[in-house]
Design a protein around this motif. Structure first.
Motif, PDB file in Angstrom:
ATOM      1  N   LEU A   8      60.171  49.241  47.079  1.00 38.32           N
ATOM      2  CA  LEU A   8      58.962  49.612  47.806  1.00 38.32           C
ATOM      3  C   LEU A   8      57.891  50.159  46.863  1.00 38.32           C
ATOM      4  CD1 LEU A   8      60.524  51.375  50.945  1.00 38.32           C
ATOM      5  CD2 LEU A   8      59.393  49.147  50.877  1.00 38.32           C
ATOM      6  N   ILE A   9      58.328  50.899  45.860  1.00 38.21           N
ATOM      7  CA  ILE A   9      57.378  51.531  44.937  1.00 38.21           C
ATOM      8  C   ILE A   9      56.818  50.542  43.932  1.00 38.21           C
ATOM      9  CG2 ILE A   9      57.208  53.221  43.061  1.00 38.21           C
ATOM     10  CD1 ILE A   9      59.150  54.964  44.609  1.00 38.21           C
ATOM     11  N   LEU A  10      57.608  49.555  43.523  1.00 37.47           N
ATOM     12  CA  LEU A  10      57.191  48.614  42.483  1.00 37.47           C
ATOM     13  C   LEU A  10      55.879  47.894  42.812  1.00 37.47           C
ATOM     14  CD1 LEU A  10      58.049  47.568  39.731  1.00 37.47           C
ATOM     15  CD2 LEU A  10      59.297  45.728  40.887  1.00 37.47           C
ATOM     16  N   PRO A  11      55.718  47.341  44.041  1.00 38.15           N
ATOM     17  CA  PRO A  11      54.429  46.701  44.350  1.00 38.15           C
ATOM     18  C   PRO A  11      53.272  47.685  44.326  1.00 38.15           C
ATOM     19  CG  PRO A  11      56.119  46.003  45.891  1.00 38.15           C
ATOM     20  CD  PRO A  11      56.699  47.145  45.123  1.00 38.15           C
ATOM     21  N   LEU A  12      53.514  48.916  44.767  1.00 38.71           N
ATOM     22  CA  LEU A  12      52.459  49.920  44.745  1.00 38.71           C
ATOM     23  C   LEU A  12      52.024  50.231  43.314  1.00 38.71           C
ATOM     24  CD1 LEU A  12      50.671  51.948  46.200  1.00 38.71           C
ATOM     25  CD2 LEU A  12      52.582  53.581  46.120  1.00 38.71           C
ATOM     26  N   MET A  13      52.998  50.348  42.419  1.00 40.16           N
ATOM     27  CA  MET A  13      52.686  50.605  41.014  1.00 40.16           C
ATOM     28  C   MET A  13      51.885  49.447  40.427  1.00 40.16           C
ATOM     29  SD  MET A  13      56.296  52.226  39.718  1.00 40.16           S
ATOM     30  CE  MET A  13      55.771  52.272  38.009  1.00 40.16           C
ATOM     31  N   ALA A  14      52.237  48.227  40.821  1.00 40.64           N
ATOM     32  CA  ALA A  14      51.516  47.053  40.327  1.00 40.64           C
ATOM     33  C   ALA A  14      50.068  47.060  40.811  1.00 40.64           C
ATOM     34  CB  ALA A  14      52.215  45.782  40.780  1.00 40.64           C
ATOM     35  N   VAL A  15      49.858  47.438  42.060  1.00 35.25           N
ATOM     36  CA  VAL A  15      48.510  47.506  42.612  1.00 35.25           C
ATOM     37  C   VAL A  15      47.696  48.570  41.892  1.00 35.25           C
ATOM     38  CG1 VAL A  15      47.150  48.120  44.651  1.00 35.25           C
ATOM     39  CG2 VAL A  15      49.128  46.605  44.877  1.00 35.25           C
ATOM     40  N   ILE A  16      48.303  49.726  41.658  1.00 28.85           N
ATOM     41  CA  ILE A  16      47.609  50.813  40.965  1.00 28.85           C
ATOM     42  C   ILE A  16      47.230  50.384  39.549  1.00 28.85           C
ATOM     43  CG2 ILE A  16      47.889  53.128  40.006  1.00 28.85           C
ATOM     44  CD1 ILE A  16      49.626  53.784  42.457  1.00 28.85           C
ATOM     45  N   ALA A  17      48.147  49.719  38.866  1.00 29.13           N
ATOM     46  CA  ALA A  17      47.874  49.262  37.510  1.00 29.13           C
ATOM     47  C   ALA A  17      46.753  48.235  37.499  1.00 29.13           C
ATOM     48  CB  ALA A  17      49.141  48.665  36.894  1.00 29.13           C
ATOM     49  N   TYR A  18      46.740  47.323  38.475  1.00 23.51           N
ATOM     50  CA  TYR A  18      45.695  46.303  38.560  1.00 23.51           C
ATOM     51  C   TYR A  18      44.332  46.939  38.826  1.00 23.51           C
ATOM     52  CZ  TYR A  18      42.987  42.304  40.197  1.00 23.51           C
ATOM     53  OH  TYR A  18      42.013  41.351  40.366  1.00 23.51           O
ATOM     54  N   VAL A  19      44.300  47.878  39.763  1.00 23.26           N
ATOM     55  CA  VAL A  19      43.043  48.556  40.084  1.00 23.26           C
ATOM     56  C   VAL A  19      42.526  49.318  38.866  1.00 23.26           C
ATOM     57  CG1 VAL A  19      41.980  50.380  41.474  1.00 23.26           C
ATOM     58  CG2 VAL A  19      43.501  48.696  42.555  1.00 23.26           C
ATOM     59  N   ALA A  20      43.427  49.978  38.141  1.00 18.32           N
ATOM     60  CA  ALA A  20      43.027  50.704  36.938  1.00 18.32           C
ATOM     61  C   ALA A  20      42.474  49.750  35.885  1.00 18.32           C
ATOM     62  CB  ALA A  20      44.217  51.484  36.379  1.00 18.32           C
ATOM     63  N   PHE A  21      43.111  48.580  35.737  1.00 20.39           N
ATOM     64  CA  PHE A  21      42.643  47.584  34.769  1.00 20.39           C
ATOM     65  C   PHE A  21      41.271  47.060  35.156  1.00 20.39           C
ATOM     66  CE2 PHE A  21      42.474  43.066  33.419  1.00 20.39           C
ATOM     67  CZ  PHE A  21      42.468  43.275  32.054  1.00 20.39           C
ATOM     68  N   VAL A  22      41.088  46.777  36.457  1.00 22.94           N
ATOM     69  CA  VAL A  22      39.788  46.301  36.940  1.00 22.94           C
ATOM     70  C   VAL A  22      38.715  47.352  36.679  1.00 22.94           C
ATOM     71  CG1 VAL A  22      38.455  45.713  39.006  1.00 22.94           C
ATOM     72  CG2 VAL A  22      40.715  44.714  38.655  1.00 22.94           C
ATOM     73  N   GLY A  23      39.042  48.617  36.913  1.00 27.03           N
ATOM     74  CA  GLY A  23      38.090  49.691  36.655  1.00 27.03           C
ATOM     75  C   GLY A  23      37.712  49.789  35.189  1.00 27.03           C
ATOM     76  N   LEU A  24      38.701  49.610  34.320  1.00 27.17           N
ATOM     77  CA  LEU A  24      38.440  49.651  32.884  1.00 27.17           C
ATOM     78  C   LEU A  24      37.515  48.516  32.462  1.00 27.17           C
ATOM     79  CD1 LEU A  24      39.053  50.869  30.084  1.00 27.17           C
ATOM     80  CD2 LEU A  24      41.038  49.352  29.960  1.00 27.17           C
ATOM     81  N   ILE A  25      37.775  47.324  32.980  1.00 20.45           N
ATOM     82  CA  ILE A  25      36.925  46.175  32.669  1.00 20.45           C
ATOM     83  C   ILE A  25      35.505  46.408  33.167  1.00 20.45           C
ATOM     84  CG2 ILE A  25      36.501  43.748  33.186  1.00 20.45           C
ATOM     85  CD1 ILE A  25      38.680  44.134  31.149  1.00 20.45           C
ATOM     86  N   TYR A  26      35.373  46.956  34.359  1.00 25.96           N
ATOM     87  CA  TYR A  26      34.044  47.214  34.925  1.00 25.96           C
ATOM     88  C   TYR A  26      33.255  48.184  34.045  1.00 25.96           C
ATOM     89  CZ  TYR A  26      30.369  48.745  38.078  1.00 25.96           C
ATOM     90  OH  TYR A  26      29.148  49.045  38.612  1.00 25.96           O
ATOM     91  N   LEU A  27      33.921  49.260  33.622  1.00 26.29           N
ATOM     92  CA  LEU A  27      33.243  50.283  32.829  1.00 26.29           C
ATOM     93  C   LEU A  27      32.917  49.815  31.409  1.00 26.29           C
ATOM     94  CD1 LEU A  27      35.293  53.419  33.958  1.00 26.29           C
ATOM     95  CD2 LEU A  27      32.956  52.800  34.645  1.00 26.29           C
ATOM     96  N   SER A  28      33.714  48.905  30.882  1.00 29.15           N
ATOM     97  CA  SER A  28      33.525  48.479  29.489  1.00 29.15           C
ATOM     98  C   SER A  28      32.860  47.110  29.364  1.00 29.15           C
ATOM     99  CB  SER A  28      34.878  48.444  28.773  1.00 29.15           C
ATOM    100  OG  SER A  28      35.759  47.518  29.379  1.00 29.15           O
ATOM    101  N   GLN A  29      32.405  46.531  30.471  1.00 28.25           N
ATOM    102  CA  GLN A  29      31.934  45.145  30.441  1.00 28.25           C
ATOM    103  C   GLN A  29      30.741  44.932  29.509  1.00 28.25           C
ATOM    104  OE1 GLN A  29      29.520  43.712  34.032  1.00 28.25           O
ATOM    105  NE2 GLN A  29      30.723  45.375  34.952  1.00 28.25           N
ATOM    106  N   ARG A  30      29.840  45.905  29.411  1.00 26.36           N
ATOM    107  CA  ARG A  30      28.682  45.689  28.541  1.00 26.36           C
ATOM    108  C   ARG A  30      29.071  45.775  27.074  1.00 26.36           C
ATOM    109  NH1 ARG A  30      23.905  48.228  32.344  1.00 26.36           N
ATOM    110  NH2 ARG A  30      23.354  46.196  33.255  1.00 26.36           N
ATOM    111  N   ALA A  31      30.086  46.564  26.761  1.00 27.79           N
ATOM    112  CA  ALA A  31      30.590  46.575  25.386  1.00 27.79           C
ATOM    113  C   ALA A  31      31.213  45.230  25.048  1.00 27.79           C
ATOM    114  CB  ALA A  31      31.604  47.694  25.206  1.00 27.79           C
ATOM    115  N   LEU A  32      31.820  44.582  26.046  1.00 27.11           N
ATOM    116  CA  LEU A  32      32.426  43.264  25.844  1.00 27.11           C
ATOM    117  C   LEU A  32      31.364  42.176  25.765  1.00 27.11           C
ATOM    118  CD1 LEU A  32      35.392  43.549  28.389  1.00 27.11           C
ATOM    119  CD2 LEU A  32      35.557  43.657  25.900  1.00 27.11           C
TER     120      LEU A  32
END
Length: 270
Positions: A8-32
């Motif tokens: 039950l926890i594994l999918p939740l952890m995957a979602v949290i990790a994906y959301v965190a990755f998306v947030g990182l990409i959003y914040l760093s997109q102009r540097a990229l």
């Protein structure tokens, strides 16, 4: 932890990790997107041309290099790629100079020598400011040349100013479409701040156009350049370099094609 709780926890952890990755990409997109931006100093002695300063309507100061050509020949206005520098174009300036063709290359806002921070709207403003400066100083027609990211600046500039010709090296349909190709697992359309929609502007570019693209380009796929070409009105021409990728397209063949295009415009009354 029981196996059931773990499942039950594994999918939740995957979602949290994906959301965190998306947030990182959003914040760093102009540097990229704008990796060449930063406070890197410009050389005291330029590798070509003379140093110029161009003020934008919104108060930024752009650094540029300018090599003046003959007044009866079109002058080339260069918008480079996202990781590039104006002092990398001595090879082009020198080749154009042998034909008495001028060149102005600008450093976008936030790039070495220029003030401010890069954004799509900022770069498009820079392109118009550079065109207007060159129009006042060159005394001749202007050929807008964009490479990679700079093709979006070139298309917008030619759509809004009376360039006599347009050269697009490794162009894209839009930065949005290229990002979707490279990051199909991300909601790019929702995240992207700087989509550079050349597809929405190319129909306004009625000047003669030369498209140059490497068949082996894995940064901006040939299919993206071809899609933009298909939307462009006549007159237009596309040359595909079979053995070239994204960076090695800047070779003697490309320079020769650029010179031939510019001189043909002169022959047509530019």
């Amino acid at each position: 932890m029981s196996a059931t709780k773990y499942l039950l926890i594994l999918p939740l952890m995957a979602v949290i990790a994906y959301v965190a990755f998306v947030g990182l990409i959003y914040l760093s997109q102009r540097a990229l997107l704008f990796p060449g931006a930063g406070a890197t100093p410009v050389p005291e002695q330029a590798s070509w041309g003379e140093t110029v300063r161009i003020k934008t309507p919104d108060g930024e100061m752009l650094y540029g290099l300018y090599s003046q050509g003959d007044s009866d020949k079109p002058c080339v206005l260069l918008f480079f790629g996202n990781g590039d520098r104006v002092d990398n174009y001595a090879f082009l300036a020198q080749a154009l100079a042998t034909r008495r063709i001028g060149l102005l290359a600008i450093s976008y806002r936030g790039y070495p020598g220029s003030t401010g921070a890069p954004s799509e709207q900022g770069l498009l403003t820079d392109g118009i400011a550079a065109f207007d400066w060159l129009s006042a100083h060159a005394g001749s027609g202007i050929v807008v040349l964009g490479r990679s990211l700079g093709t979006g600046v070139a298309v917008n500039t030619a759509a809004k100013r009376p360039a006599v010709g347009v050269i697009l090296v490794s162009p894209y349909l839009s930065v949005l479409s290229v990002a979707q190709t490279h990051y199909p697992f991300l909601p790019v359309e929702l995240l992207l701040k700087d989509p550079f929609r050349s597809d929405l502007n190319i129909g306004k570019v009625g000047q003669p156009k030369l498209f140059l693209h490497g068949r082996l380009d894995d940064s901006i796929p040939l299919s993206s350049g071809q899609a933009l070409y298909s939307l462009a009105p006549e007159p237009k021409q596309m040359l595909i370099y079979d053995g070239a990728g994204h960076n090695d397209i800047l070779n003697d063949r490309m320079v020769g094609d650029v010179i031939r295009f510019v001189e043909a415009l002169k022959g047509n009354g530019a």
